[in-house]
Design an enzyme around this catalytic site. Sequence first.
Site, PDB file in Angstrom:
ATOM      1  N   GLY A 297       0.847  -1.190   0.000  1.00  0.00           N
ATOM      2  CA  GLY A 297       0.000   0.000   0.000  1.00  0.00           C
ATOM      3  C   GLY A 297       0.875   1.230   0.000  1.00  0.00           C
ATOM      4  O   GLY A 297       1.029   1.921  -0.986  1.00  0.00           O
ATOM      5  N   ARG A 334      -0.573  12.948  10.009  1.00  0.00           N
ATOM      6  CA  ARG A 334       0.422  11.950  10.403  1.00  0.00           C
ATOM      7  C   ARG A 334       1.477  12.489  11.378  1.00  0.00           C
ATOM      8  O   ARG A 334       1.852  11.791  12.323  1.00  0.00           O
ATOM      9  CB  ARG A 334       1.088  11.331   9.179  1.00  0.00           C
ATOM     10  CG  ARG A 334       0.130  10.537   8.295  1.00  0.00           C
ATOM     11  CD  ARG A 334       0.862   9.730   7.236  1.00  0.00           C
ATOM     12  NE  ARG A 334       1.598   8.638   7.841  1.00  0.00           N
ATOM     13  CZ  ARG A 334       2.924   8.614   7.966  1.00  0.00           C
ATOM     14  NH1 ARG A 334       3.648   9.632   7.546  1.00  0.00           N
ATOM     15  NH2 ARG A 334       3.514   7.575   8.519  1.00  0.00           N
ATOM     16  N   CYS A 364      -5.693  25.533  16.374  1.00  0.00           N
ATOM     17  CA  CYS A 364      -5.444  26.007  17.728  1.00  0.00           C
ATOM     18  C   CYS A 364      -5.041  24.842  18.626  1.00  0.00           C
ATOM     19  O   CYS A 364      -5.767  24.456  19.554  1.00  0.00           O
ATOM     20  CB  CYS A 364      -6.682  26.708  18.263  1.00  0.00           C
ATOM     21  SG  CYS A 364      -6.404  27.570  19.819  1.00  0.00           S
ATOM     22  N   TYR A 393      -1.864   7.433   3.351  1.00  0.00           N
ATOM     23  CA  TYR A 393      -2.590   7.855   4.552  1.00  0.00           C
ATOM     24  C   TYR A 393      -2.552   9.371   4.739  1.00  0.00           C
ATOM     25  O   TYR A 393      -2.722   9.861   5.849  1.00  0.00           O
ATOM     26  CB  TYR A 393      -2.044   7.129   5.799  1.00  0.00           C
ATOM     27  CG  TYR A 393      -1.950   5.651   5.601  1.00  0.00           C
ATOM     28  CD1 TYR A 393      -3.093   4.862   5.637  1.00  0.00           C
ATOM     29  CD2 TYR A 393      -0.737   5.035   5.311  1.00  0.00           C
ATOM     30  CE1 TYR A 393      -3.028   3.500   5.415  1.00  0.00           C
ATOM     31  CE2 TYR A 393      -0.657   3.674   5.081  1.00  0.00           C
ATOM     32  CZ  TYR A 393      -1.808   2.906   5.133  1.00  0.00           C
ATOM     33  OH  TYR A 393      -1.735   1.566   4.902  1.00  0.00           O
TER      34      TYR A 393
END
Length: 434
Positions: A297, A334, A364, A393
Site C-alpha cells: 500500500g 500523520r 489552535c 494515509y
Amino acid sequence: MASWGAACIETEPLLAADTVVSPMSHDSPPVRRLADWDHERLEAVAAEHGTPLYVVDLDRVAENYERFAAAFPDAHVMYAAKAHTGQAVLSKLLETGADIECAAWGELQRAIDAGADPNTLQYTAVNPPDRDLDRAVELAAEHPGLTITGGARDTFDRLEERGYNGRVAIRINPGIGTGHHEKVATGKDAKFGIPYDEVPEVAADVRERFDLVGLHAHAGSGVLHDDLDDHCRAIGKVADMGREVIADGAELDFVDFGGGFGVPYREDVEPLDMEIVGEKVREAVGDLDAQVKLEPGRYVVADAECILTEVNTVKETPAATVVGVDASLATLIRPAMFGSYHPIRNVTAPEREAEPVSVGGPCCTSADVFCTDRPLARPERTDLLAIGNAGAYGYELANQFHSQPRPAEVAFEGGETRVVRERETLADVTRMER
C-alpha cells in the site's frame, strides 16, 4: 511439496490474460525525493488551484507498483486500498494490472466504482460493523469470487448467521509486530487476527462451515532495513502455519502475507533494494503449496504525492522562527498522530540559505506542527512549500477540524494535469447538519 513460485503458476496467473502492463521506465528511481518534482509545474498548479493542494503523480504510482511486482514475479500482488482510495489512483492501478485488497465496505464500493471486478476483491475487515458485513455478504451472493477474511471467531459466527458459506480466509496474529510506529505494528496487537496457536483449531471449524481458501497476516507498516529481519521472521511463522493447516487437510488457494514494505521519508535513509527484499521473502516462505499474496500500500503511493502549502506568517521569537502555512493537521495528520517525519522544501526559492525553522498550520493546538527547528531555505510570506511523501494515509486521514474544508487533489499523468478531487467548501462541511 512444490515451491511457492511453482504453486502460484499452477493455480492462477498474476494478471488476467487480457491485461496490458506498460514496461517500467529504467529511469524510475527506487524513491522520489522532493527535489525530483518539477518545481515549475508545482508552482503552476498551486497558482491555478490554490493551496493547500494535494498533487499525485499517477505515472509514479504505476512505476512503484510495477517495481514491486517485478521483485515478486511469482506472487499475486494486490494493492492495499486503505493507503489511498482516490478513484484516480485505484483506476490507474487496475489499468496497470493490480487487484485490490479492501479493509472496509466503503473501500469495496470504491474499488468497484473504479472498475474492479468484485470477484477479484478481498475484504479484510477488522471488527466489521453489522451493516458492513451485511453488504459484503450481499455482494458475495452476486459475485462468489469475493473472499471475506475473518480475524475473530465471532466474525465467522456472524457470517454463518447471515447464511454465508462462501470463500473465507483466516487472519493470523503471528505475535511479531514491525513498522515505523507502535500504532502500526499490527502483528503483535491482539486487535488483529486469531492468536497463532489457535489457528489450527479455528481452521478445522471454519472448513466445516465455509470454503476456506486462504490464510492472511500483516505484521506492520513502514518496514525498512532495521525491521526487515523481524518482518521476514513473521512471514516465516505464517508460512509455517500455512504448511500445518494444509497438512491437516485444508486445500488453500493462497497464503497472504500482507504488505508493510516502506519507503524512506528522511532524506538520509536509503530505499529498500526490492530484489534483495524479494530474495529474503522467498527464503522466509520456503516451499508452500499455495499461492503467495502480497499487499503493498504505502510502497505504491507514498512518494507519488506531495502537498503544496503557502506561507502566510513568519514570526521571529527567542525560542524559534515560526513559519505559518495554510496546511494543517486537518490536511495531514500523520505528524500529529504518529510523530511522523515528512520532508519539506521551499519550492519558490530552494537556493536561499537554510536556517532552522518550525513550520505549523492554523489549528489552535500545539500538535499542528509539521517540523521543529528544521533547516529550510529561509521562507518568506507567500512562498510555496512542498510537503513530501503524502500519498500514503495523507488524504485518507484528512479531516475537517476547525471547520476547514478538505483540499483539492490534482493529478499529473504524462503531460496532462487534471483535478481528481474538488476542493470542499464550507457548505460541504455543514451539508449533513440539521
